[in-house]
Motif scaffolding. Sequence first.
Motif, PDB file in Angstrom:
ATOM      1  N   LYS A  81       0.655  -1.138  -0.055  1.00  0.00           N
ATOM      2  CA  LYS A  81      -0.047  -0.038   0.150  1.00  0.00           C
ATOM      3  C   LYS A  81       0.888   1.421   0.216  1.00  0.00           C
ATOM      4  O   LYS A  81       0.717   2.414  -0.687  1.00  0.00           O
ATOM      5  CB  LYS A  81      -0.907  -0.012   1.265  1.00  0.00           C
ATOM      6  N   PHE A  82       1.931   1.292   0.859  1.00  0.00           N
ATOM      7  CA  PHE A  82       2.801   2.540   0.916  1.00  0.00           C
ATOM      8  C   PHE A  82       3.646   2.754  -0.197  1.00  0.00           C
ATOM      9  O   PHE A  82       3.992   3.685  -0.822  1.00  0.00           O
ATOM     10  CB  PHE A  82       3.519   2.338   2.315  1.00  0.00           C
ATOM     11  N   GLY A  83       4.164   1.617  -0.840  1.00  0.00           N
ATOM     12  CA  GLY A  83       4.848   1.622  -2.332  1.00  0.00           C
ATOM     13  C   GLY A  83       3.925   2.380  -3.099  1.00  0.00           C
ATOM     14  O   GLY A  83       4.211   3.190  -3.841  1.00  0.00           O
TER      15      GLY A  83
ATOM     16  N   LYS B 108       1.934   7.323  -6.441  1.00  0.00           N
ATOM     17  CA  LYS B 108       0.979   8.401  -6.700  1.00  0.00           C
ATOM     18  C   LYS B 108       1.334   9.765  -6.311  1.00  0.00           C
ATOM     19  O   LYS B 108       1.269  10.818  -7.349  1.00  0.00           O
ATOM     20  CB  LYS B 108      -0.091   8.206  -5.543  1.00  0.00           C
ATOM     21  N   VAL B 109       2.145   9.858  -5.336  1.00  0.00           N
ATOM     22  CA  VAL B 109       2.790  11.345  -5.089  1.00  0.00           C
ATOM     23  C   VAL B 109       3.858  11.752  -6.070  1.00  0.00           C
ATOM     24  O   VAL B 109       3.639  12.933  -6.576  1.00  0.00           O
ATOM     25  CB  VAL B 109       3.491  11.212  -3.596  1.00  0.00           C
TER      26      VAL B 109
ATOM     27  N   ILE C  77       9.193  -0.612  -9.997  1.00  0.00           N
ATOM     28  CA  ILE C  77       9.759  -1.992  -9.820  1.00  0.00           C
ATOM     29  C   ILE C  77       8.702  -2.676  -8.882  1.00  0.00           C
ATOM     30  O   ILE C  77       8.815  -1.984  -7.847  1.00  0.00           O
ATOM     31  CB  ILE C  77      11.273  -2.031  -9.436  1.00  0.00           C
ATOM     32  N   GLU C  78       8.027  -3.828  -9.192  1.00  0.00           N
ATOM     33  CA  GLU C  78       6.982  -4.281  -8.599  1.00  0.00           C
ATOM     34  C   GLU C  78       7.411  -5.523  -7.811  1.00  0.00           C
ATOM     35  O   GLU C  78       8.160  -6.300  -8.685  1.00  0.00           O
ATOM     36  CB  GLU C  78       5.657  -4.320  -9.333  1.00  0.00           C
ATOM     37  N   SER C  79       6.673  -5.753  -6.895  1.00  0.00           N
ATOM     38  CA  SER C  79       6.762  -7.326  -6.443  1.00  0.00           C
ATOM     39  C   SER C  79       5.514  -7.360  -5.974  1.00  0.00           C
ATOM     40  O   SER C  79       4.822  -6.636  -5.447  1.00  0.00           O
ATOM     41  CB  SER C  79       7.739  -7.469  -5.429  1.00  0.00           C
ATOM     42  N   GLU C  80       5.128  -8.754  -5.911  1.00  0.00           N
ATOM     43  CA  GLU C  80       3.564  -9.128  -5.500  1.00  0.00           C
ATOM     44  C   GLU C  80       3.464  -8.762  -3.699  1.00  0.00           C
ATOM     45  O   GLU C  80       4.386  -8.922  -3.158  1.00  0.00           O
ATOM     46  CB  GLU C  80       3.378 -10.707  -5.643  1.00  0.00           C
ATOM     47  N   TRP C  81       2.337  -8.434  -3.294  1.00  0.00           N
ATOM     48  CA  TRP C  81       2.088  -7.931  -1.939  1.00  0.00           C
ATOM     49  C   TRP C  81       2.393  -9.444  -1.241  1.00  0.00           C
ATOM     50  O   TRP C  81       1.966 -10.400  -1.693  1.00  0.00           O
ATOM     51  CB  TRP C  81       0.653  -7.482  -1.649  1.00  0.00           C
TER      52      TRP C  81
ATOM     53  N   ALA D 182      16.430   9.716  -8.835  1.00  0.00           N
ATOM     54  CA  ALA D 182      16.019   9.297  -7.454  1.00  0.00           C
ATOM     55  C   ALA D 182      15.397   7.797  -7.554  1.00  0.00           C
ATOM     56  O   ALA D 182      14.644   7.533  -8.420  1.00  0.00           O
ATOM     57  CB  ALA D 182      14.934  10.241  -6.701  1.00  0.00           C
ATOM     58  N   VAL D 183      15.765   7.090  -6.377  1.00  0.00           N
ATOM     59  CA  VAL D 183      14.852   5.782  -6.070  1.00  0.00           C
ATOM     60  C   VAL D 183      14.216   6.130  -4.749  1.00  0.00           C
ATOM     61  O   VAL D 183      14.590   6.416  -3.744  1.00  0.00           O
ATOM     62  CB  VAL D 183      15.988   4.478  -5.835  1.00  0.00           C
ATOM     63  N   ILE D 184      12.885   5.670  -5.108  1.00  0.00           N
ATOM     64  CA  ILE D 184      11.822   6.075  -3.936  1.00  0.00           C
ATOM     65  C   ILE D 184      11.361   4.401  -3.486  1.00  0.00           C
ATOM     66  O   ILE D 184      10.638   3.947  -4.291  1.00  0.00           O
ATOM     67  CB  ILE D 184      10.635   6.904  -4.342  1.00  0.00           C
TER      68      ILE D 184
END
Length: 378
Positions: free
Chosen positions: A81-83, A88-89, A100-104, A127-129
């Motif tokens: 959720k926070f990633g 969005k921000v 860069i995604e990973s399954e919850w 940047a990397v967030i």
Amino acid sequence: MIPGPTPVPEKVLHALCKHPIGHRSKEFQTLIESTTKNLKWLHQTQNDVLTITGSGTAAMEAGIINTLSKGDKVICGENGKFGERWVKVAQEFGLEVIKIESEWGTPLNPEEFKKVLEEDKHKEIKAVILTHSETSTGVINDLETISSYIREHNTALSIVDCVTSLGACNVPTDEWQLDIVASGSQKGYMIPPGLSFIAMSEKAWEAAEKSNLPKFYLNLKAYRKSLLSNSNPYTPAVNLVFALDEALKMMRDEGLENIFRRHNKHKLAISNAIKTLNLKLFADEKYLSPSITAINTGEIDAEEFRKIIKNKFDILLAGGQDHLKGKIFRIGHLGYINDRDIMTIISAISKVLLDLGKISAQEAGAALVMASKYLDSK
């Protein structure tokens, strides 16, 4: 026992009850001097640590808008959720986002960050967030390795959500050369919501000179300037600063290593007891957050389970978010939590499972024995 707001020690509650003082007074400047010194200790940094009246999201947004410019290319790690929120921000401020995604329930893969960063030959990524401890799933990401790949890139900043990791596990800001570290008061700091903190490296301040994104209240240059005189650019939450001072002194008395050891011990006690109760951990054991454990309830409705725990024992557990609602519940073991709290929640969960006919009395007892084993460890 949710991941925030976390329990507040009595000493800290008493500090909150003090009569407010003027935030431009000498007394308040002395208070800021004390909290700043201890914030640097907690962050393990010699660089600036700024305090903002606002939540952890305010600190993360401040880190983004003070160091980047519209159209900048950034990597966002998303495995909860926070990633999702930081994506969005970043998009809201006109940044070009590489996800860069990973399954919850699974950690971000550091090698994917390495690959994207190495392919950026023209150093377009600024940047990397990412989130260190993903509260929504109970997963901790490998910040140490990811930050090493960011350093090798030599241009990109690291902007890290450490809201539920700072004060729970080792986050050596200077050693890992983290550029921007954001956290919030209602987590490991053991005080009510309302303050957020942001550690800034010299590299981050250099980037701030080029940033063209709009900012006023969250303009960190103003906070840095006022900190030189132990002050704040705007009216701060004075009584929360009283509480912060007391909480940080308690943390110093306990010591960083002891704080980290306590959180790890509680994580192990809960995760191993849960398995004894025939429930499944939502995240892989190798990547469990020291702050929160997510439990997959299988055929049991997690929301109904939480209601029973609340009604029978007056203990609040966190639910699943978005598509995980009703499928998992989350136990917060962050901040002012002791061994008795851990034994209490294991007992409560065991009793409910016993009443539902899901476990035997022997299994309920075995869970308490298992938790005790880890709580008694050095």
